[in-house]
Design a protein around this motif. Structure first.
Motif, PDB file in Angstrom:
ATOM      1  N   THR A 207       0.826  -1.219   0.000  1.00  0.00           N
ATOM      2  CA  THR A 207       0.000   0.000   0.000  1.00  0.00           C
ATOM      3  C   THR A 207       0.854   1.262   0.000  1.00  0.00           C
ATOM      4  O   THR A 207       0.390   2.328  -0.418  1.00  0.00           O
ATOM      5  CB  THR A 207      -0.932   0.018   1.223  1.00  0.00           C
ATOM      6  N   ALA A 208       2.100   1.175   0.467  1.00  0.00           N
ATOM      7  CA  ALA A 208       2.965   2.357   0.505  1.00  0.00           C
ATOM      8  C   ALA A 208       3.706   2.601  -0.798  1.00  0.00           C
ATOM      9  O   ALA A 208       4.212   3.696  -1.027  1.00  0.00           O
ATOM     10  CB  ALA A 208       3.975   2.225   1.641  1.00  0.00           C
ATOM     11  N   THR A 209       3.763   1.595  -1.657  1.00  0.00           N
ATOM     12  CA  THR A 209       4.571   1.736  -2.871  1.00  0.00           C
ATOM     13  C   THR A 209       3.784   1.581  -4.164  1.00  0.00           C
ATOM     14  O   THR A 209       4.019   2.298  -5.127  1.00  0.00           O
ATOM     15  CB  THR A 209       5.704   0.702  -2.879  1.00  0.00           C
ATOM     16  N   VAL A 210       2.828   0.650  -4.203  1.00  0.00           N
ATOM     17  CA  VAL A 210       2.145   0.373  -5.472  1.00  0.00           C
ATOM     18  C   VAL A 210       1.017   1.358  -5.750  1.00  0.00           C
ATOM     19  O   VAL A 210       1.071   2.117  -6.716  1.00  0.00           O
ATOM     20  CB  VAL A 210       1.644  -1.082  -5.517  1.00  0.00           C
ATOM     21  N   PRO A 211      -0.044   1.399  -4.918  1.00  0.00           N
ATOM     22  CA  PRO A 211      -1.144   2.310  -5.273  1.00  0.00           C
ATOM     23  C   PRO A 211      -0.859   3.760  -4.935  1.00  0.00           C
ATOM     24  O   PRO A 211      -1.432   4.656  -5.542  1.00  0.00           O
ATOM     25  CB  PRO A 211      -2.314   1.773  -4.442  1.00  0.00           C
ATOM     26  N   LEU A 212      -0.001   4.020  -3.963  1.00  0.00           N
ATOM     27  CA  LEU A 212       0.284   5.384  -3.490  1.00  0.00           C
ATOM     28  C   LEU A 212      -0.963   6.028  -2.896  1.00  0.00           C
ATOM     29  O   LEU A 212      -2.078   5.584  -3.113  1.00  0.00           O
ATOM     30  CB  LEU A 212       0.860   6.247  -4.615  1.00  0.00           C
ATOM     31  N   LEU A 213      -0.756   7.077  -2.141  1.00  0.00           N
ATOM     32  CA  LEU A 213      -1.871   7.738  -1.478  1.00  0.00           C
ATOM     33  C   LEU A 213      -2.493   8.788  -2.386  1.00  0.00           C
ATOM     34  O   LEU A 213      -1.871   9.286  -3.309  1.00  0.00           O
ATOM     35  CB  LEU A 213      -1.392   8.369  -0.167  1.00  0.00           C
ATOM     36  N   ARG A 214      -3.727   9.131  -2.086  1.00  0.00           N
ATOM     37  CA  ARG A 214      -4.468  10.101  -2.890  1.00  0.00           C
ATOM     38  C   ARG A 214      -4.451  11.493  -2.281  1.00  0.00           C
ATOM     39  O   ARG A 214      -5.249  12.339  -2.657  1.00  0.00           O
ATOM     40  CB  ARG A 214      -5.932   9.649  -3.065  1.00  0.00           C
ATOM     41  N   ASP A 215      -3.578  11.730  -1.297  1.00  0.00           N
ATOM     42  CA  ASP A 215      -3.430  13.064  -0.694  1.00  0.00           C
ATOM     43  C   ASP A 215      -4.699  13.573  -0.020  1.00  0.00           C
ATOM     44  O   ASP A 215      -4.884  14.773   0.119  1.00  0.00           O
ATOM     45  CB  ASP A 215      -2.976  14.082  -1.732  1.00  0.00           C
ATOM     46  N   PHE A 216      -5.605  12.666   0.356  1.00  0.00           N
ATOM     47  CA  PHE A 216      -6.853  13.049   1.021  1.00  0.00           C
ATOM     48  C   PHE A 216      -7.588  14.132   0.219  1.00  0.00           C
ATOM     49  O   PHE A 216      -8.112  15.101   0.772  1.00  0.00           O
ATOM     50  CB  PHE A 216      -6.583  13.530   2.448  1.00  0.00           C
ATOM     51  N   PHE A 217      -7.626  13.925  -1.088  1.00  0.00           N
ATOM     52  CA  PHE A 217      -8.168  14.957  -1.970  1.00  0.00           C
ATOM     53  C   PHE A 217      -9.628  15.280  -1.657  1.00  0.00           C
ATOM     54  O   PHE A 217     -10.021  16.456  -1.568  1.00  0.00           O
ATOM     55  CB  PHE A 217      -8.039  14.519  -3.433  1.00  0.00           C
ATOM     56  N   ASP A 218     -10.464  14.267  -1.499  1.00  0.00           N
ATOM     57  CA  ASP A 218     -11.883  14.528  -1.236  1.00  0.00           C
ATOM     58  C   ASP A 218     -12.092  15.174   0.126  1.00  0.00           C
ATOM     59  O   ASP A 218     -12.977  16.029   0.289  1.00  0.00           O
ATOM     60  CB  ASP A 218     -12.684  13.234  -1.343  1.00  0.00           C
ATOM     61  N   LEU A 219     -11.275  14.769   1.099  1.00  0.00           N
ATOM     62  CA  LEU A 219     -11.362  15.422   2.402  1.00  0.00           C
ATOM     63  C   LEU A 219     -10.992  16.895   2.293  1.00  0.00           C
ATOM     64  O   LEU A 219     -11.573  17.748   2.962  1.00  0.00           O
ATOM     65  CB  LEU A 219     -10.438  14.717   3.403  1.00  0.00           C
ATOM     66  N   ARG A 220     -10.053  17.206   1.431  1.00  0.00           N
ATOM     67  CA  ARG A 220      -9.694  18.604   1.204  1.00  0.00           C
ATOM     68  C   ARG A 220     -10.857  19.385   0.606  1.00  0.00           C
ATOM     69  O   ARG A 220     -11.051  20.566   0.915  1.00  0.00           O
ATOM     70  CB  ARG A 220      -8.469  18.678   0.293  1.00  0.00           C
ATOM     71  N   VAL A 221     -11.626  18.727  -0.246  1.00  0.00           N
ATOM     72  CA  VAL A 221     -12.830  19.376  -0.781  1.00  0.00           C
ATOM     73  C   VAL A 221     -13.813  19.666   0.342  1.00  0.00           C
ATOM     74  O   VAL A 221     -14.339  20.790   0.468  1.00  0.00           O
ATOM     75  CB  VAL A 221     -13.488  18.489  -1.858  1.00  0.00           C
ATOM     76  N   TYR A 222     -14.082  18.665   1.180  1.00  0.00           N
ATOM     77  CA  TYR A 222     -15.023  18.852   2.293  1.00  0.00           C
ATOM     78  C   TYR A 222     -14.525  19.951   3.239  1.00  0.00           C
ATOM     79  O   TYR A 222     -15.290  20.852   3.619  1.00  0.00           O
ATOM     80  CB  TYR A 222     -15.190  17.556   3.105  1.00  0.00           C
ATOM     81  N   TYR A 223     -13.246  19.855   3.620  1.00  0.00           N
ATOM     82  CA  TYR A 223     -12.683  20.783   4.586  1.00  0.00           C
ATOM     83  C   TYR A 223     -12.701  22.211   4.040  1.00  0.00           C
ATOM     84  O   TYR A 223     -13.109  23.162   4.733  1.00  0.00           O
ATOM     85  CB  TYR A 223     -11.250  20.348   4.906  1.00  0.00           C
ATOM     86  N   GLY A 224     -12.243  22.387   2.808  1.00  0.00           N
ATOM     87  CA  GLY A 224     -12.215  23.722   2.229  1.00  0.00           C
ATOM     88  C   GLY A 224     -13.598  24.309   2.058  1.00  0.00           C
ATOM     89  O   GLY A 224     -13.824  25.502   2.294  1.00  0.00           O
ATOM     90  N   THR A 225     -14.569  23.461   1.656  1.00  0.00           N
ATOM     91  CA  THR A 225     -15.943  23.938   1.474  1.00  0.00           C
ATOM     92  C   THR A 225     -16.526  24.427   2.788  1.00  0.00           C
ATOM     93  O   THR A 225     -17.106  25.525   2.865  1.00  0.00           O
ATOM     94  CB  THR A 225     -16.816  22.808   0.903  1.00  0.00           C
ATOM     95  N   VAL A 226     -16.391  23.625   3.840  1.00  0.00           N
ATOM     96  CA  VAL A 226     -16.975  23.986   5.138  1.00  0.00           C
ATOM     97  C   VAL A 226     -16.300  25.224   5.711  1.00  0.00           C
ATOM     98  O   VAL A 226     -16.974  26.141   6.216  1.00  0.00           O
ATOM     99  CB  VAL A 226     -16.877  22.794   6.109  1.00  0.00           C
ATOM    100  N   HIS A 227     -14.969  25.312   5.640  1.00  0.00           N
ATOM    101  CA  HIS A 227     -14.270  26.466   6.197  1.00  0.00           C
ATOM    102  C   HIS A 227     -14.595  27.739   5.409  1.00  0.00           C
ATOM    103  O   HIS A 227     -14.749  28.822   5.997  1.00  0.00           O
ATOM    104  CB  HIS A 227     -12.763  26.216   6.205  1.00  0.00           C
ATOM    105  N   THR A 228     -14.688  27.625   4.099  1.00  0.00           N
ATOM    106  CA  THR A 228     -15.044  28.806   3.299  1.00  0.00           C
ATOM    107  C   THR A 228     -16.460  29.256   3.610  1.00  0.00           C
ATOM    108  O   THR A 228     -16.745  30.459   3.721  1.00  0.00           O
ATOM    109  CB  THR A 228     -14.915  28.469   1.801  1.00  0.00           C
ATOM    110  N   TRP A 229     -17.367  28.293   3.779  1.00  0.00           N
ATOM    111  CA  TRP A 229     -18.779  28.586   4.056  1.00  0.00           C
ATOM    112  C   TRP A 229     -18.944  29.224   5.435  1.00  0.00           C
ATOM    113  O   TRP A 229     -19.640  30.236   5.589  1.00  0.00           O
ATOM    114  CB  TRP A 229     -19.568  27.279   3.949  1.00  0.00           C
ATOM    115  N   VAL A 230     -18.292  28.646   6.455  1.00  0.00           N
ATOM    116  CA  VAL A 230     -18.507  29.083   7.836  1.00  0.00           C
ATOM    117  C   VAL A 230     -17.662  30.302   8.195  1.00  0.00           C
ATOM    118  O   VAL A 230     -18.166  31.266   8.789  1.00  0.00           O
ATOM    119  CB  VAL A 230     -18.199  27.918   8.808  1.00  0.00           C
ATOM    120  N   HIS A 231     -16.393  30.277   7.823  1.00  0.00           N
ATOM    121  CA  HIS A 231     -15.470  31.308   8.307  1.00  0.00           C
ATOM    122  C   HIS A 231     -15.250  32.459   7.335  1.00  0.00           C
ATOM    123  O   HIS A 231     -14.762  33.522   7.743  1.00  0.00           O
ATOM    124  CB  HIS A 231     -14.107  30.675   8.634  1.00  0.00           C
TER     125      HIS A 231
END
Length: 462
Positions: A28-52
């Motif tokens: 899991t650390a070498t073949v598929p690689l991580l996705r950088d929590f891309f969708d979580l970044r969408v959720y986090y950025g959306t909520v913070h932009t909306w609220v703050h």
């Protein structure tokens, strides 16, 4: 769960698990690689932009990309706790929530026998799940699919155990966050569970109404426009889209009439098979069939959405088909579809580039329905039907064929016989596609690791 070959000693079992865990970690650390929590970044950025920052939910874009929030407005309301967290804490919370949801899913699918499997089998199961591409993508994208699956399976458990008073709440909440679980409401109607269907509908409607109250403009924009714009989500022909619509798009068939005809045919098969499962009292199979059908008929089913297939593998194992389950599961661990990410033309692209779709279709058509032998309660043997051991004070008697009344030993033999009869890929660079896995797609950029810490245009302090 079929019994795996295991070492004879506890030390040997521990060593086997450690070796497998190291191999899985290396993979899991070498073949598929991580996705950088891309969708979580969408959720986090959306909520913070909306609220703050007073921004609008559907206007936010991850810096450097064209991707923003695509779920119903209630999903943003449900994710409001992210507004209280820093970036690193949000990632940690996502991991914990996904692990907790996975634990719930496993406990429900294991059924009443879960305590008999022991730590060794559970450890092997967790190692194998870490290889499952839809699950590892769900975790590394920071997705919510496992949480929704846990909510839906909670209702499955309530129905299967006859405690259906609150059944429908989980399905309703899941359908308010994403539209795909709404198909389970139709399953409840097909099964004649009108109260549960009404509960699910009421919960989904109440959640949607709450979102309308929280942000009327966002709700109006989503339900009147954004819902019908599949271009906001991604390309239909991208190889990560393992739905029937994705297969047709990769063939160059983009007309809606053909897709609608294929969807109607698929839903017809689903209705027939799921009704048979419900009639047999096999709610797990009915929910598994519905998950497979939802993945097929949805316009876009990214690879990480295929966690909805997990109940199907539990059904296969319980029905005594471990080899079939193992073979299909192994394919879903290989990331094989990405071999055709650049060009899915020709017979190879048609078969291999759509491999996960064919698995979903095969499960819909061939998943066993009806309780397996292991699930059927054994016939209770009455205490009266067991003859007491002879004693000096009360010797055993022998039955006489022409007796007018049957002897106790004759009853014992009949009861005992009846009960016995009843008991029998190489390392690649991270994908540039938010829904990608191991192979890049140049036409749909994703922000790089250098931008992985950027969540909003004006990031709030952690």
């Amino acid at each position: 769960m079929s019994a795996p070959p295991r070492p004879r000693t506890e030390r040997g079992r521990l060593l086997a698990v450690l070796v497998l865990a190291v191999a899985v970690t290396a993979f899991t650390a070498t073949v598929p690689l991580l996705r950088d929590f891309f969708d979580l970044r969408v959720y986090y950025g959306t909520v913070h932009t909306w609220v703050h920052h007073g921004g609008r939910i559907y206007d936010y874009r991850v810096p450097g990309t064209s991707y923003g929030f695509t779920y119903p407005p209630f999903a943003a309301v449900a994710m409001l706790p992210l507004a209280l967290l820093g970036r690193t804490t949000a990632i940690a919370a996502s991991l914990l929530v996904n692990l907790a949801a996975l634990a719930v899913v496993l406990l429900i699918l294991a059924g009443p026998d879960r305590r008999r499997h022991g730590w060794y089998r559970w450890a092997l199961c967790l190692c194998l799940l870490a290889l499952f591409e839809p699950l590892r993508d769900t975790v590394s994208f920071g997705q919510v699919n496992t949480v929704l699956l846990a909510l839906v399976l909670a209702d499955c458990r309530l129905l299967a155990t006859g405690r259906g008073r609150w059944a429908g709440v989980g399905i309703g909440l899941a359908a308010a966050v994403k539209l795909t679980p709404a198909l389970f409401v139709v399953l409840l109607l097909l099964a004649g569970r009108r109260r549960a269907a009404a509960t699910a509908t009421a919960v989904a409607a109440a959640a949607t109404a709450l979102a309308v109250w929280a942000d009327p403009a966002a709700s109006r924009f989503y339900w009147t426009g954004a819902l019908w714009d599949t271009g906001r989500v991604g390309r239909l022909d991208y190889v990560s889209n393992q739905s029937l619509q994705g297969v047709l798009a990769r063939l160059g068939e983009t007309g809606r009439p053909l897709w609608a005809a294929v969807v109607l045919l698929t839903l017809g098969v689903w209705v027939w098979r799921s009704r048979r499962a419900v009639a047999a009292g096999d709610w797990t199979a009915a929910f598994a069939l519905t998950g497979a059908a939802a993945c097929l008929v949805s316009p876009i089913t990214w690879v990480h959405h295929l966690v909805w297939l997990l109940p199907s593998f539990a059904v296969l194992l319980r029905a005594g088909h471990p080899r079939t389950a193992g073979a299909l599961y192994a394919v879903l661990c290989t990331s094989v579809v990405w071999l055709w990410a650049d060009d899915a033309s020709g017979p190879g692209g048609f078969l291999g580039g759509n491999a996960y779709t064919w698995i979903s279709l095969g499960l819909l058509l061939g998943l066993p329905t009806g309780q397996s032998r292991a699930d059927r309660p054994p016939l209770a043997r009455s205490a009266r039907a067991t003859a007491p051991a002879p004693s000096p004070l009360r010797p055993a008697t022998t039955a006489v064929p022409d007796q007018s009344e049957p002897s106790s030993s004759g009853v014992t033999a009949a009861a005992t016989g009846f009960a016995d009869a009843g008991v029998r890929d190489g390392g690649r660079s991270p994908s540039s596609e938010p829904t990608g896995s191991t192979c890049p797609a140049a036409a749909k950029p994703q922000s790089s690791r250098a931008r992985a810490s950027s969540y909003t245009v004006n990031p709030p302090p952690a």
